[in-house]
Design a protein around this motif. Structure first.
Motif, short mmCIF file in Angstrom:
data_model
loop_
_atom_site.label_atom_id
_atom_site.label_comp_id
_atom_site.label_asym_id
_atom_site.label_seq_id
_atom_site.Cartn_x
_atom_site.Cartn_y
_atom_site.Cartn_z
N THR A 209 0.82 -1.23 0.00
CA THR A 209 0.00 0.00 0.00
C THR A 209 0.85 1.26 0.00
N TRP A 210 2.16 1.12 0.12
CA TRP A 210 3.03 2.30 0.19
C TRP A 210 3.18 2.94 -1.19
N ARG A 211 3.38 4.25 -1.16
CA ARG A 211 3.65 4.97 -2.41
C ARG A 211 5.11 4.79 -2.82
N LYS A 212 5.33 4.61 -4.09
CA LYS A 212 6.71 4.51 -4.59
C LYS A 212 7.32 5.90 -4.71
N ASN A 213 8.61 5.95 -4.88
CA ASN A 213 9.33 7.23 -4.88
C ASN A 213 8.83 8.19 -5.94
N ASP A 214 8.43 7.67 -7.13
CA ASP A 214 7.97 8.57 -8.17
C ASP A 214 6.66 9.25 -7.78
N VAL A 215 5.83 8.57 -6.98
CA VAL A 215 4.59 9.18 -6.50
C VAL A 215 4.91 10.27 -5.48
N HIS A 216 5.90 10.01 -4.63
CA HIS A 216 6.34 11.04 -3.68
C HIS A 216 6.83 12.28 -4.43
N ARG A 217 7.57 12.05 -5.53
CA ARG A 217 8.11 13.19 -6.28
C ARG A 217 7.00 14.01 -6.92
N SER A 223 5.95 18.32 0.50
CA SER A 223 7.04 17.73 1.27
C SER A 223 8.09 18.79 1.59
N PRO A 224 8.61 18.78 2.82
CA PRO A 224 9.65 19.76 3.17
C PRO A 224 11.03 19.38 2.65
N VAL A 225 11.20 18.16 2.14
CA VAL A 225 12.51 17.70 1.68
C VAL A 225 12.92 18.46 0.42
N PRO A 226 14.12 19.04 0.36
CA PRO A 226 14.59 19.72 -0.86
C PRO A 226 14.58 18.77 -2.05
N ARG A 227 14.31 19.31 -3.22
CA ARG A 227 14.21 18.49 -4.43
C ARG A 227 15.19 18.97 -5.49
N LYS A 228 15.61 17.99 -6.31
CA LYS A 228 16.42 18.32 -7.49
C LYS A 228 15.49 18.79 -8.60
N ASN A 230 14.76 17.33 -11.28
CA ASN A 230 13.93 16.25 -11.81
C ASN A 230 12.89 15.76 -10.80
N GLY A 231 12.80 16.43 -9.63
CA GLY A 231 11.80 16.06 -8.64
C GLY A 231 12.27 15.07 -7.61
N GLN A 232 13.44 14.49 -7.79
CA GLN A 232 13.95 13.54 -6.82
C GLN A 232 14.42 14.27 -5.57
N PRO A 233 14.33 13.62 -4.40
CA PRO A 233 14.78 14.29 -3.16
C PRO A 233 16.28 14.55 -3.18
N ASN A 234 16.66 15.73 -2.75
CA ASN A 234 18.07 16.11 -2.70
C ASN A 234 18.55 15.99 -1.25
N ARG A 235 19.27 14.92 -0.93
CA ARG A 235 19.73 14.68 0.43
C ARG A 235 21.21 14.98 0.62
N VAL A 236 21.78 15.74 -0.32
CA VAL A 236 23.18 16.15 -0.22
C VAL A 236 23.23 17.56 0.36
N LEU A 237 23.95 17.71 1.46
CA LEU A 237 24.05 19.01 2.12
C LEU A 237 24.98 19.95 1.36
N ASP A 238 24.63 21.21 1.35
CA ASP A 238 25.54 22.25 0.85
C ASP A 238 26.59 22.49 1.94
N CYS A 291 12.13 14.88 8.24
CA CYS A 291 12.63 14.97 6.86
C CYS A 291 13.56 13.83 6.47
N GLY A 292 14.10 13.10 7.47
CA GLY A 292 15.03 12.03 7.15
C GLY A 292 16.48 12.48 7.21
N PRO A 293 17.41 11.67 6.66
CA PRO A 293 18.83 11.98 6.74
C PRO A 293 19.34 12.80 5.55
#
Length: 580
Positions: A209-217, A223-228, A230-238, A291-293
């Motif tokens: 029943t979980w949403r896949k990553n493309d649905v999250h994008r 979502s508060p998570v920064p995005r690239k 292409n819509g993918q989550p950006n988890r790389v810190l500046d 937000c995660g790691p």
């Protein structure tokens, strides 16, 4: 749903031992009844995973990179993503981001098993634990690679990372790694009272029943998570990303340690309950429960000197020779210290003799009264800068009981020196410790373990423990594994290839600190040393082999050159010998 469990003897181990067709109730009972093992270090305990891997036959046909060979020629499937097939249990690791009560409240509707991990309450108030969830069905976790080693197709598990963090915010990011192994329940002696295992009854987790990553994008605006782009989550810190904490602000690139009470800059955090950390690998990681790691990978590995400068430690005290009170009068103390110093000088002056291409050293026997400090002399070898090539010891005792007592007495002194110890358990010793039954063997000889009488031993265990099911006993037997004590592996420098892009804050899962040097002392029994040749094992040259109170028998040693005590014997004391 039935599932399987892999058992690993160490973080280096490949996929060689697996128990299939387990029921959830059976596995939960096994973990709860087994309880926490009291262990000097987490490395003394085995690991497990619930990922199903390819069989050896399949790997041999499909992928020459998917297996390795042990020194004895045994072929073993590598614990790599290329060999993973499916995840059969969801295992979450928490390291200070939730308390036990918060976790129980959050997951109260689900069926799961929880237990505190080795680092639980090491820092007062910091809870560390694992949660194991049965699944409605396995999660496909295969990966297919092309001729250029590029992934071309993958299972659903790799599309569920966002859903995983949504289901379990604050859990360690290693949950996304299908090949991750986890330590079985264990605790140090000083914190065993804080160790708990519990089971919660509820609905079985249905990941379909979980949403896949493309649905999250596609719903990234919510979502508060920064995005690239292409819509993918950006988890790389500046590197210049600033974080506010109780004592001020700091840039991501300036973090040199763990910082608590940090505010998340991505979702308007007002409480400041998150944390930043820099690992020895140089990776900076920011953990947010919502937000995660996020991570910042270094251009170069951060030198240990920088970390040590940031966190100066207390001056290390080098332990000397300790003697029981009966020997601490002025006359005997001087004489005993002189004898021990002479014995040490004798041993270190032995440069060995070339013998058919190998160097052979003499054996040295030290005969002194009980309690005079013979065993403690071992510590002075470890701390002597004049003998850097003799800084490791295999310390053998008559029984496993003595092994445990000696290791416990040496451990705090080794800790002062910044050194470690390990116990080289045998399979027979592990079974005896678990069931209080001696393993039956046939045709045993002093230098051969004999034939393992598995069915006879299991029958005796069943008879002695009628409260345990035969299936439970056989599962425990399989998990404890065969008698494969390998001194050669234990004495080698540990090599861990950790992925800096997947940092973790759980000390049970960080392996960077294993690469410096082997344990200072490995404790075992006389019997295990006698079996080295039959196991095709060896101890590297320049390791000191120490027999503690071997007694009058000479079957365990040879070429003894005694250093005898001249007087100084107290009434009621035994003259006993140690041999090096």
């Amino acid at each position: 749903m039935k599932f399987g469990i892999n058992y690993f003897r160490s973080v280096h181990d490949g996929v060689r031992e697996r128990v299939d067709d387990l029921e959830w109730d059976e596995f939960a009972t096994f973990i709860k009844d087994g309880g926490h093992r009291v262990a000097p270090t987490k490395d003394d305990v085995g690991l497990f995973s619930a990922t199903k891997f390819k069989t050896l036959d399949a790997v041999l046909k499909e992928d020459r990179h998917g297996y390795r060979e042990d020194p004895d020629g045994t072929q073993i499937v590598r614990r790599q993503q290329r060999n993973a097939l499916q995840v059969e249990l969801l295992i979450l690791d928490y390291d200070g981001t939730l308390t036990l009560d918060e976790a129980k409240e959050r997951f109260k509707d689900y069926e799961y098993l929880g237990y505190t991990s080795y680092g639980h309450m090491k820092t007062p108030g910091i809870h560390k634990f694992r949660l194991i969830f049965p699944l409605s069905q396995p999660i496909p976790a295969h990966r297919t690679f092309n001729e250029y080693e590029m992934p071309v197709e993958h299972g659903a598990y790799y599309d569920l990372s966002e859903a995983l963090f949504e289901f379990a915010p604050g859990c360690d990011p290693v949950v996304t790694k299908t090949v991750q192994a986890y330590y079985l329940p264990s605790a140090p002696p000083t914190r065993i009272a804080d160790a708990v295992i519990w089971r919660n009854h509820g609905v079985v987790l249905d990941w379909t029943t979980w949403r896949k990553n493309d649905v999250h994008r596609s719903s990234s605006a919510a979502s508060p998570v920064p995005r690239k782009a292409n819509g993918q989550p950006n988890r790389v810190l500046d590197p210049d990303q600033e974080f506010t904490h109780r004592r001020g602000t700091i840039k991501a690139s300036d973090v040199t340690r763990r910082i608590q009470h940090v505010r998340c800059p991505f979702h308007g955090d007002a409480t400041g309950s998150e944390f930043l950390v820099r690992y020895d690998s140089g990776v900076v990681c920011f953990h947010c429960k919502r937000c995660g790691p996020f991570k910042l990978s270094p251009a170069v590995r951060l030198p240990k000197a920088v970390i040590e400068h940031a966190f100066p430690t207390d001056e290390v005290k080098t332990p000397g020779v300790e003697m029981e009170e009966v020997w601490l009068d002025h006359t005997d103390r001087d004489q005993i210290e002189q004898l021990l110093a002479e014995a040490k000088k004798d041993i270190l002056s032995d440069k060995g003799v070339e013998y058919f291409g190998a160097t052979r050293f003499k054996s040295h026997a030290i005969y002194l009264p009980e309690g005079a400090g013979k065993s403690q002399l071992a510590l002075s070898f470890l701390s002597d800068s004049a003998a850097p090539h003799r800084h490791h010891i295999v310390f053998a005792c008559k029984s496993w009981k003595q092994v445990i007592e000696k290791e416990a007495s040496f451990r705090p002194k080794l800790k002062e020196m910044g050194r470690t110890s390990r116990i080289a358990w045998s399979f027979d010793g592990s079974i005896e410790r678990r069931f209080n039954i001696k393993v039956r063997r046939g045709n045993a000889k002093p230098f051969s373990p004999g034939d393992l009488l598995e069915e006879e031993t299991i029958a005796e265990i069943i008879q002695r423990h009628p409260d345990l099911s035969e299936r439970f006993i056989r599962m425990t037997w399989a998990i404890l594994g065969g008698d494969l004590l390998r001194f050669e592996a234990m004495t080698a420098r540990d090599r861990i290839y950790a992925e800096p892009m997947s940092p973790t804050d759980d000390e049970d899962l960080i392996f960077d600190d294993l690469g410096d040097e082997p344990p200072a002392i490995i404790f075992t029994t006389f019997a295990q040393l006698r079996l080295l040749a039959s196991k095709r094992d060896r101890i590297p040259q320049n390791w000191i082999i120490w027999f503690d109170d071997p007694g009058p028998r000479r079957t365990d040693r040879h070429q003894a050159t005694p250093c005898r005590c001249q007087g100084g014997r107290q009434k009621g004391q035994d003259n006993r010998g140690d041999e090096i």
